[in-house]
Design an enzyme around this catalytic site. Structure first.
Site, PDB file in Angstrom:
ATOM      1  N   HIS A 132     -21.796 -25.475 -11.690  1.00 36.25           N
ATOM      2  CA  HIS A 132     -23.125 -25.976 -11.313  1.00 36.25           C
ATOM      3  C   HIS A 132     -23.095 -27.498 -11.237  1.00 36.25           C
ATOM      4  O   HIS A 132     -22.616 -28.155 -12.176  1.00 36.25           O
ATOM      5  CB  HIS A 132     -24.174 -25.531 -12.338  1.00 36.25           C
ATOM      6  CG  HIS A 132     -25.576 -25.878 -11.939  1.00 36.25           C
ATOM      7  ND1 HIS A 132     -26.240 -25.222 -10.922  1.00 36.25           N
ATOM      8  CD2 HIS A 132     -26.433 -26.829 -12.389  1.00 36.25           C
ATOM      9  CE1 HIS A 132     -27.448 -25.758 -10.777  1.00 36.25           C
ATOM     10  NE2 HIS A 132     -27.583 -26.730 -11.658  1.00 36.25           N
ATOM     11  N   ASN A 140     -19.331 -19.759 -13.439  1.00 35.39           N
ATOM     12  CA  ASN A 140     -19.993 -20.479 -12.364  1.00 35.39           C
ATOM     13  C   ASN A 140     -19.809 -21.986 -12.535  1.00 35.39           C
ATOM     14  O   ASN A 140     -19.714 -22.491 -13.655  1.00 35.39           O
ATOM     15  CB  ASN A 140     -21.495 -20.157 -12.357  1.00 35.39           C
ATOM     16  CG  ASN A 140     -22.238 -20.853 -11.233  1.00 35.39           C
ATOM     17  OD1 ASN A 140     -21.804 -20.829 -10.080  1.00 35.39           O
ATOM     18  ND2 ASN A 140     -23.363 -21.458 -11.549  1.00 35.39           N
ATOM     19  N   THR A 192     -14.790 -26.428  -0.480  1.00 37.28           N
ATOM     20  CA  THR A 192     -13.816 -27.388  -1.003  1.00 37.28           C
ATOM     21  C   THR A 192     -13.320 -26.980  -2.392  1.00 37.28           C
ATOM     22  O   THR A 192     -12.130 -27.100  -2.692  1.00 37.28           O
ATOM     23  CB  THR A 192     -14.393 -28.816  -1.055  1.00 37.28           C
ATOM     24  OG1 THR A 192     -15.567 -28.825  -1.882  1.00 37.28           O
ATOM     25  CG2 THR A 192     -14.741 -29.317   0.337  1.00 37.28           C
ATOM     26  N   MET A 202     -24.195 -19.177  -3.365  1.00 36.38           N
ATOM     27  CA  MET A 202     -25.596 -19.578  -3.411  1.00 36.38           C
ATOM     28  C   MET A 202     -26.565 -18.425  -3.661  1.00 36.38           C
ATOM     29  O   MET A 202     -27.750 -18.526  -3.370  1.00 36.38           O
ATOM     30  CB  MET A 202     -25.974 -20.312  -2.118  1.00 36.38           C
ATOM     31  CG  MET A 202     -25.109 -21.523  -1.831  1.00 36.38           C
ATOM     32  SD  MET A 202     -25.036 -22.706  -3.198  1.00 36.38           S
ATOM     33  CE  MET A 202     -26.704 -23.366  -3.129  1.00 36.38           C
ATOM     34  N   ARG A 203     -26.061 -17.333  -4.199  1.00 34.75           N
ATOM     35  CA  ARG A 203     -26.920 -16.203  -4.540  1.00 34.75           C
ATOM     36  C   ARG A 203     -26.887 -15.963  -6.049  1.00 34.75           C
ATOM     37  O   ARG A 203     -25.871 -16.240  -6.707  1.00 34.75           O
ATOM     38  CB  ARG A 203     -26.484 -14.933  -3.819  1.00 34.75           C
ATOM     39  CG  ARG A 203     -26.485 -15.048  -2.297  1.00 34.75           C
ATOM     40  CD  ARG A 203     -26.416 -13.685  -1.658  1.00 34.75           C
ATOM     41  NE  ARG A 203     -27.583 -12.893  -2.052  1.00 34.75           N
ATOM     42  CZ  ARG A 203     -28.787 -12.971  -1.471  1.00 34.75           C
ATOM     43  NH1 ARG A 203     -28.982 -13.811  -0.474  1.00 34.75           N
ATOM     44  NH2 ARG A 203     -29.781 -12.230  -1.883  1.00 34.75           N
TER      45      ARG A 203
END
EC number: 2.1.2.2
Length: 200
Positions: free
Chosen positions: A108, A106, A12, A89-90
């Site tokens: 979070h 990123n 999304t 997700m890494r």
């Protein structure tokens, strides 16, 4: 300024960002979506939006080091200047961090340094149930060699209500992400483009 988005799941946030890049609301060229799960729905979103996409897994590369090397080679081949992690997700390996200094951002789903790592929304909700916690948040930050430890660019608190479920809290956090992430990236990339022009 060529940009790649890395994602792992539903996508999304990728869709929100891609539409804003394509509308010219965020500077730079969205050149690539990379996904480490070829069956993830984010790949379908990229196809519908006409964004070039590539997927491969750690397993098919024979391990994390080979996977990171292949990813780095892909980014170099596409002449990518800036990386956006949107539900990726890494953990980004050190070679890629070194190759993109101050150029990996990123998103979070927590108010860092709280709830670093995985399952941040679930952990905040459990904290609400057990300890009466009344808020969590969203953070946009640069990626460094640690886990969700890079310099913070922008943050916003998100309330947790007594009537919340884990799903309703997650939905509210996503709504916050869809506002904060593009606003912040617009500011960051405008600054980078201006600095590039100023260096000539």
């Amino acid at each position: 300024m060529k940009v790649a988005i890395l994602a792992s799941g539903n996508g999304t946030n990728f869709q929100v960002l891609a539409e804003k890049f394509q509308a010219g609301e965020i500077p730079g060229e969205l050149s690539l979506l990379f996904c480490d799960h070829p069956e993830a729905y984010v790949v379908k979103r990229a196809e519908k939006l006409g964004v070039e996409h590539t997927s491969f897994t750690v397993k098919e590369c024979g391990g994390k080091q080979a996977y990171e090397q292949r990813l780095l080679e892909l980014l170099k081949a596409k002449q990518i200047d800036f990386l956006i992690l949107a539900g990726y997700m890494r953990i980004i390996g050190p070679e890629i961090v070194r190759a993109f200094p101050n150029a990996i951002v990123n998103l979070h789903p927590a108010y860092l340094p709280e709830y670093q790592g995985l399952h941040a929304i679930e952990r905040a909700f459990e904290d609400h149930l057990k300890n009466g916690r009344t808020e969590t948040g969203v953070t946009v930050h640069y990626v460094d060699f640690g886990l969700d430890s890079g310099p913070i660019i922008a943050q916003r608190h998100v309330p947790i209500f007594d009537e919340d479920t884990a799903a309703s809290l997650e939905e509210r956090i996503h709504r916050c992400e869809h506002l904060l992430f593009p606003q912040t990236l617009k500011r960051v990339l405008e600054s980078k483009v201006a600095n590039e022009k100023g260096s000539f």
